[in-house]
Design an enzyme around this catalytic site. Structure first.
Site, PDB file in Angstrom:
ATOM      1  N   VAL A  44      -8.164  -1.446   3.755  1.00  0.00           N
ATOM      2  CA  VAL A  44      -8.525  -0.217   3.032  1.00  0.00           C
ATOM      3  C   VAL A  44      -7.636   0.943   3.475  1.00  0.00           C
ATOM      4  CG1 VAL A  44     -10.361   1.436   2.512  1.00  0.00           C
ATOM      5  CG2 VAL A  44     -10.907  -1.006   2.707  1.00  0.00           C
ATOM      6  N   CYS A  45      -7.411   1.040   4.772  1.00  0.00           N
ATOM      7  CA  CYS A  45      -6.572   2.123   5.304  1.00  0.00           C
ATOM      8  C   CYS A  45      -5.147   2.047   4.756  1.00  0.00           C
ATOM      9  CB  CYS A  45      -6.535   2.053   6.828  1.00  0.00           C
ATOM     10  SG  CYS A  45      -8.146   2.204   7.617  1.00  0.00           S
ATOM     11  N   THR A  46      -4.649   0.847   4.607  1.00  0.00           N
ATOM     12  CA  THR A  46      -3.295   0.681   4.075  1.00  0.00           C
ATOM     13  C   THR A  46      -3.196   1.236   2.660  1.00  0.00           C
ATOM     14  OG1 THR A  46      -2.877  -1.249   5.473  1.00  0.00           O
ATOM     15  CG2 THR A  46      -1.526  -1.034   3.493  1.00  0.00           C
ATOM     16  N   MET A  49      -3.338   5.187   2.874  1.00  0.00           N
ATOM     17  CA  MET A  49      -2.074   5.773   3.317  1.00  0.00           C
ATOM     18  C   MET A  49      -1.028   5.681   2.207  1.00  0.00           C
ATOM     19  SD  MET A  49      -1.959   7.147   6.287  1.00  0.00           S
ATOM     20  CE  MET A  49      -3.237   7.418   7.500  1.00  0.00           C
TER      21      MET A  49
END
Length: 208
Positions: A44-46, A49
């Site tokens: 999810v973070c990828t 970003m």
């Protein structure tokens, strides 16, 4: 200490992918989209970003500087950025804070024990050029942020500041705005030359 809207965003000096930064100096006279993520090399973070990087021109047009944070190291961030660029088809240029000792995450209350004892949740702080916190949002670890909403609220805050108006539900740039009840009809004549639609004495809408 609980951070509230209107508070001055706490300052800090820390290492980042752009070198050591002093937050207030780095922000300068711009708005800031300061957001935390749980960990590098996570799915999810990828995507978040990558989405921030894809929207670089949108943030720049609004004079907004994105600043990411997780409790990983600079070295991990740098390696991860290569993955972000590769998988999300982007060119990530904004700094990511390396908060390995949790100093900034604790200062901004980004670690919520119900989610994790060591990783930051998905916090959002919109900070204005006067270093005031103007909006906060908190997402759980499993749910990515809505970047349409982040841009919308930045537009709303900037429009409100520039025109002394309020914004209705689901407002988007170009929609009618609301004349605040604190502004009398006489004052409104000078501030809103397009006139207004008085739905109720307390609900007056107008075009800018």
């Amino acid at each position: 200490m609980s951070l509230r809207l209107g508070d001055t965003a706490p300052n800090f000096t820390i290492d980042s992918t752009a070198g050591q930064i002093n937050f207030h100096d780095w922000a300068g006279d711009s708005w800031v989209f300061f957001f935390s993520h749980p960990a590098d090399f996570t799915p999810v973070c990828t995507t978040e970003m990558g989405r921030t990087a894809q929207l670089a021109k949108e943030f720049e047009a609004r004079d907004v500087k994105p600043l990411g944070l997780s409790t990983d190291t600079v070295e991990e961030h740098v390696k991860w950025i290569e993955d972000v660029n590769d998988t999300q088809n982007c060119d990530l240029q904004f700094p990511i804070v390396a908060d390995a000792d949790h100093k900034v995450a604790e200062l901004y209350e980004m670690i919520h024990a119900g989610e994790s004892e060591t990783a930051a949740v998905r916090s959002v702080f919109i900070i204005d050029p006067n270093k005031k916190i103007r909006l906060t949002m908190t997402y759980p670890m499993a749910v990515g942020r809505n970047f349409d909403e982040i841009l919308r609220v930045i537009d709303a805050l900037q429009t409100s500041d520039a025109n002394n108006c309020a914004l209705p539900a689901d407002w988007r740039k170009g929609d009618d705005v609301i004349i605040p009840p604190s502004i009398s009809n006489e004052e409104a004549k000078g501030l809103f030359p397009n006139g207004w639609n008085e739905i109720r004495p307390y609900l007056r809408t107008t075009k800018l």
